[in-house]
Design a protein around this motif. Structure first.
Motif, PDB file in Angstrom:
ATOM      1  N   ALA A 123      -8.685  47.049  14.052  1.00 47.21           N
ATOM      2  CA  ALA A 123      -9.667  47.832  13.302  1.00 47.21           C
ATOM      3  C   ALA A 123     -10.698  46.958  12.592  1.00 47.21           C
ATOM      4  CB  ALA A 123      -8.974  48.745  12.297  1.00 47.21           C
ATOM      5  N   THR A 124     -10.307  45.768  12.167  1.00 50.47           N
ATOM      6  CA  THR A 124     -11.275  44.893  11.494  1.00 50.47           C
ATOM      7  C   THR A 124     -12.161  44.159  12.491  1.00 50.47           C
ATOM      8  OG1 THR A 124      -9.757  43.007  11.386  1.00 50.47           O
ATOM      9  CG2 THR A 124      -9.755  44.550   9.509  1.00 50.47           C
ATOM     10  N   ARG A 125     -11.752  44.150  13.765  1.00 48.63           N
ATOM     11  CA  ARG A 125     -12.500  43.435  14.805  1.00 48.63           C
ATOM     12  C   ARG A 125     -12.537  44.235  16.108  1.00 48.63           C
ATOM     13  NH1 ARG A 125     -13.066  37.944  14.256  1.00 48.63           N
ATOM     14  NH2 ARG A 125     -14.580  38.257  15.911  1.00 48.63           N
ATOM     15  N   PRO A 126     -13.168  45.414  16.094  1.00 47.17           N
ATOM     16  CA  PRO A 126     -13.183  46.224  17.316  1.00 47.17           C
ATOM     17  C   PRO A 126     -13.896  45.534  18.482  1.00 47.17           C
ATOM     18  CG  PRO A 126     -14.679  47.147  15.693  1.00 47.17           C
ATOM     19  CD  PRO A 126     -13.886  46.062  15.003  1.00 47.17           C
ATOM     20  N   GLU A 127     -14.793  44.607  18.180  1.00 45.33           N
ATOM     21  CA  GLU A 127     -15.464  43.880  19.265  1.00 45.33           C
ATOM     22  C   GLU A 127     -14.490  42.971  20.017  1.00 45.33           C
ATOM     23  OE1 GLU A 127     -15.823  41.096  15.721  1.00 45.33           O
ATOM     24  OE2 GLU A 127     -15.798  43.265  16.049  1.00 45.33           O
ATOM     25  N   VAL A 128     -13.455  42.492  19.326  1.00 47.58           N
ATOM     26  CA  VAL A 128     -12.427  41.692  19.992  1.00 47.58           C
ATOM     27  C   VAL A 128     -11.590  42.595  20.896  1.00 47.58           C
ATOM     28  CG1 VAL A 128     -10.389  40.229  19.651  1.00 47.58           C
ATOM     29  CG2 VAL A 128     -12.400  39.961  18.170  1.00 47.58           C
ATOM     30  N   ALA A 129     -11.267  43.787  20.431  1.00 47.93           N
ATOM     31  CA  ALA A 129     -10.538  44.742  21.267  1.00 47.93           C
ATOM     32  C   ALA A 129     -11.317  45.048  22.536  1.00 47.93           C
ATOM     33  CB  ALA A 129     -10.256  46.029  20.488  1.00 47.93           C
ATOM     34  N   GLU A 130     -12.622  45.237  22.404  1.00 47.37           N
ATOM     35  CA  GLU A 130     -13.462  45.519  23.576  1.00 47.37           C
ATOM     36  C   GLU A 130     -13.510  44.315  24.511  1.00 47.37           C
ATOM     37  OE1 GLU A 130     -14.402  48.441  24.516  1.00 47.37           O
ATOM     38  OE2 GLU A 130     -13.656  49.298  22.647  1.00 47.37           O
ATOM     39  N   ALA A 131     -13.592  43.126  23.953  1.00 45.54           N
ATOM     40  CA  ALA A 131     -13.593  41.920  24.787  1.00 45.54           C
ATOM     41  C   ALA A 131     -12.264  41.788  25.531  1.00 45.54           C
ATOM     42  CB  ALA A 131     -13.869  40.681  23.932  1.00 45.54           C
ATOM     43  N   TRP A 132     -11.160  42.104  24.850  1.00 49.37           N
ATOM     44  CA  TRP A 132      -9.849  42.082  25.500  1.00 49.37           C
ATOM     45  C   TRP A 132      -9.822  43.076  26.664  1.00 49.37           C
ATOM     46  CZ3 TRP A 132      -5.627  40.222  27.252  1.00 49.37           C
ATOM     47  CH2 TRP A 132      -4.611  41.064  27.698  1.00 49.37           C
ATOM     48  N   ASN A 133     -10.294  44.291  26.416  1.00 55.40           N
ATOM     49  CA  ASN A 133     -10.300  45.296  27.480  1.00 55.40           C
ATOM     50  C   ASN A 133     -11.141  44.835  28.671  1.00 55.40           C
ATOM     51  OD1 ASN A 133      -8.583  47.138  26.310  1.00 55.40           O
ATOM     52  ND2 ASN A 133     -10.217  48.330  25.381  1.00 55.40           N
ATOM     53  N   THR A 134     -12.269  44.225  28.382  1.00 55.94           N
ATOM     54  CA  THR A 134     -13.137  43.730  29.461  1.00 55.94           C
ATOM     55  C   THR A 134     -12.427  42.652  30.269  1.00 55.94           C
ATOM     56  OG1 THR A 134     -15.125  44.288  28.213  1.00 55.94           O
ATOM     57  CG2 THR A 134     -15.362  42.646  29.961  1.00 55.94           C
ATOM     58  N   LEU A 135     -11.824  41.686  29.584  1.00 53.67           N
ATOM     59  CA  LEU A 135     -11.084  40.629  30.273  1.00 53.67           C
ATOM     60  C   LEU A 135      -9.921  41.200  31.068  1.00 53.67           C
ATOM     61  CD1 LEU A 135     -10.414  37.648  30.864  1.00 53.67           C
ATOM     62  CD2 LEU A 135      -9.099  37.633  28.724  1.00 53.67           C
ATOM     63  N   ASN A 136      -9.120  42.041  30.438  1.00 56.44           N
ATOM     64  CA  ASN A 136      -7.952  42.611  31.086  1.00 56.44           C
ATOM     65  C   ASN A 136      -8.351  43.404  32.336  1.00 56.44           C
ATOM     66  OD1 ASN A 136      -5.121  43.000  31.133  1.00 56.44           O
ATOM     67  ND2 ASN A 136      -5.408  45.050  30.318  1.00 56.44           N
ATOM     68  N   ASN A 137      -9.406  44.194  32.241  1.00 62.52           N
ATOM     69  CA  ASN A 137      -9.875  44.965  33.399  1.00 62.52           C
ATOM     70  C   ASN A 137     -10.408  44.058  34.500  1.00 62.52           C
ATOM     71  OD1 ASN A 137      -9.176  47.500  32.394  1.00 62.52           O
ATOM     72  ND2 ASN A 137     -11.113  47.714  31.317  1.00 62.52           N
ATOM     73  N   ALA A 138     -11.069  42.985  34.129  1.00 65.20           N
ATOM     74  CA  ALA A 138     -11.586  42.045  35.136  1.00 65.20           C
ATOM     75  C   ALA A 138     -10.438  41.381  35.894  1.00 65.20           C
ATOM     76  CB  ALA A 138     -12.468  40.981  34.474  1.00 65.20           C
ATOM     77  N   ILE A 139      -9.351  41.112  35.213  1.00 62.07           N
ATOM     78  CA  ILE A 139      -8.177  40.514  35.861  1.00 62.07           C
ATOM     79  C   ILE A 139      -7.474  41.548  36.730  1.00 62.07           C
ATOM     80  CG2 ILE A 139      -5.873  39.546  35.439  1.00 62.07           C
ATOM     81  CD1 ILE A 139      -7.123  38.280  32.856  1.00 62.07           C
ATOM     82  N   ARG A 140      -7.249  42.738  36.209  1.00 65.53           N
ATOM     83  CA  ARG A 140      -6.453  43.765  36.891  1.00 65.53           C
ATOM     84  C   ARG A 140      -7.169  44.403  38.076  1.00 65.53           C
ATOM     85  NH1 ARG A 140      -5.205  47.963  32.914  1.00 65.53           N
ATOM     86  NH2 ARG A 140      -7.230  48.762  33.489  1.00 65.53           N
ATOM     87  N   ARG A 141      -8.460  44.620  37.944  1.00 66.52           N
ATOM     88  CA  ARG A 141      -9.200  45.412  38.936  1.00 66.52           C
ATOM     89  C   ARG A 141      -9.003  44.955  40.383  1.00 66.52           C
ATOM     90  NH1 ARG A 141     -13.863  45.262  36.563  1.00 66.52           N
ATOM     91  NH2 ARG A 141     -13.247  46.885  35.115  1.00 66.52           N
ATOM     92  N   PRO A 142      -9.141  43.662  40.713  1.00 62.89           N
ATOM     93  CA  PRO A 142      -8.991  43.287  42.128  1.00 62.89           C
ATOM     94  C   PRO A 142      -7.540  43.163  42.599  1.00 62.89           C
ATOM     95  CG  PRO A 142      -9.560  41.363  40.833  1.00 62.89           C
ATOM     96  CD  PRO A 142      -9.620  42.548  39.903  1.00 62.89           C
ATOM     97  N   MET A 143      -6.599  43.249  41.686  1.00 61.73           N
ATOM     98  CA  MET A 143      -5.187  43.037  42.034  1.00 61.73           C
ATOM     99  C   MET A 143      -4.529  44.319  42.527  1.00 61.73           C
ATOM    100  SD  MET A 143      -3.620  40.650  38.996  1.00 61.73           S
ATOM    101  CE  MET A 143      -2.032  40.442  39.809  1.00 61.73           C
ATOM    102  N   ASP A 144      -3.482  44.139  43.291  1.00 57.58           N
ATOM    103  CA  ASP A 144      -2.579  45.236  43.578  1.00 57.58           C
ATOM    104  C   ASP A 144      -1.956  45.639  42.238  1.00 57.58           C
ATOM    105  OD1 ASP A 144      -0.608  46.779  45.374  1.00 57.58           O
ATOM    106  OD2 ASP A 144       0.710  45.513  44.123  1.00 57.58           O
ATOM    107  N   ARG A 145      -2.027  46.916  41.878  1.00 54.43           N
ATOM    108  CA  ARG A 145      -1.592  47.364  40.560  1.00 54.43           C
ATOM    109  C   ARG A 145      -0.107  47.055  40.322  1.00 54.43           C
ATOM    110  NH1 ARG A 145      -3.011  51.208  36.435  1.00 54.43           N
ATOM    111  NH2 ARG A 145      -1.460  50.800  34.834  1.00 54.43           N
TER     112      ARG A 145
END
Length: 195
Positions: free
Chosen positions: A37-59
């Motif tokens: 909550a004090t750093r929502p931009e970090v949460a968004e950066a995490w989501n972006t990184l996590n999605n970039a890693i997960r997207r091309p992989m077999d789930r």
């Protein structure tokens, strides 16, 4: 949680949007959301990184590697969440039960190799040798797939360390999705919160 966080009814702007997206995804506000909550931009950066890693992989492979890393990092929250995703989103209860079991005995040879390697990345990446990567190649993984497993396990360290350092306990709703045996197996660190 060890820090104060704004109540959902008092937030606005980026924090309100972050809370709402988490509520929409889970059906409730998960305990990890206020940690950012004090750093929502970090949460968004995490989501972006996590999605970039997960997207091309077999789930399914992504979930197995994540679970292995979560166990190594002793993150009950990530272990439980990703066992749930493996069971529900990948429709693979057998693999979920096999990977939840610390022995991993019910996994096939490829899955055991991926899980073992992801755990090694999380436990001591500096101990990895070319022979370790060759064992994955011998199971049919190409270099891109090996990099995906490394990225998955390494990135998971960020999220698990944030949650555990701030005292975030897994949601009681998450714990309630498992039978007692699996719930016990996924509890590898902090206990699941009481309802």
């Amino acid at each position: 949680m060890f820090i104060g966080a704004p109540d959902e009814t008092t937030v606005d702007g980026d924090v309100a949007e972050w809370y709402q997206r988490q509520r929409d995804a889970w059906g409730y506000l998960p305990n990890y959301a206020p940690a950012f909550a004090t750093r929502p931009e970090v949460a968004e950066a995490w989501n972006t990184l996590n999605n970039a890693i997960r997207r091309p992989m077999d789930r399914r492979r992504y979930e197995l590697a994540t679970i292995a890393a979560a166990r190594a990092y002793r993150s009950t929250y990530c272990m439980a969440a990703h066992c749930k995703f493996l069971r529900d989103d990948c429709d693979d209860e057998a693999a979920m039960r096999a990977v939840a079991d610390p022995s991993g005995a019910g996994l096939d040879a490829i899955d055991r190799a991926v899980v073992g390697f992801a755990a090694q990345v999380a436990e001591d990446a500096s101990s990895i040798t070319a022979d370790d990567l060759q064992r994955l190649r011998d199971h049919g993984l190409d270099d891109a797939a090996i990099v995906d497993v490394v990225l998955t396990a390494a990135a998971r360290g960020f999220f698990t360390k944030v949650l555990d350092a701030l005292g975030v306990q897994p949601d009681p709703q998450l714990g309630a999705t498992f039978d007692p045996d699996v719930r016990h197996q996924v509890t590898v660190g902090r206990p699941i919160a009481d309802a």
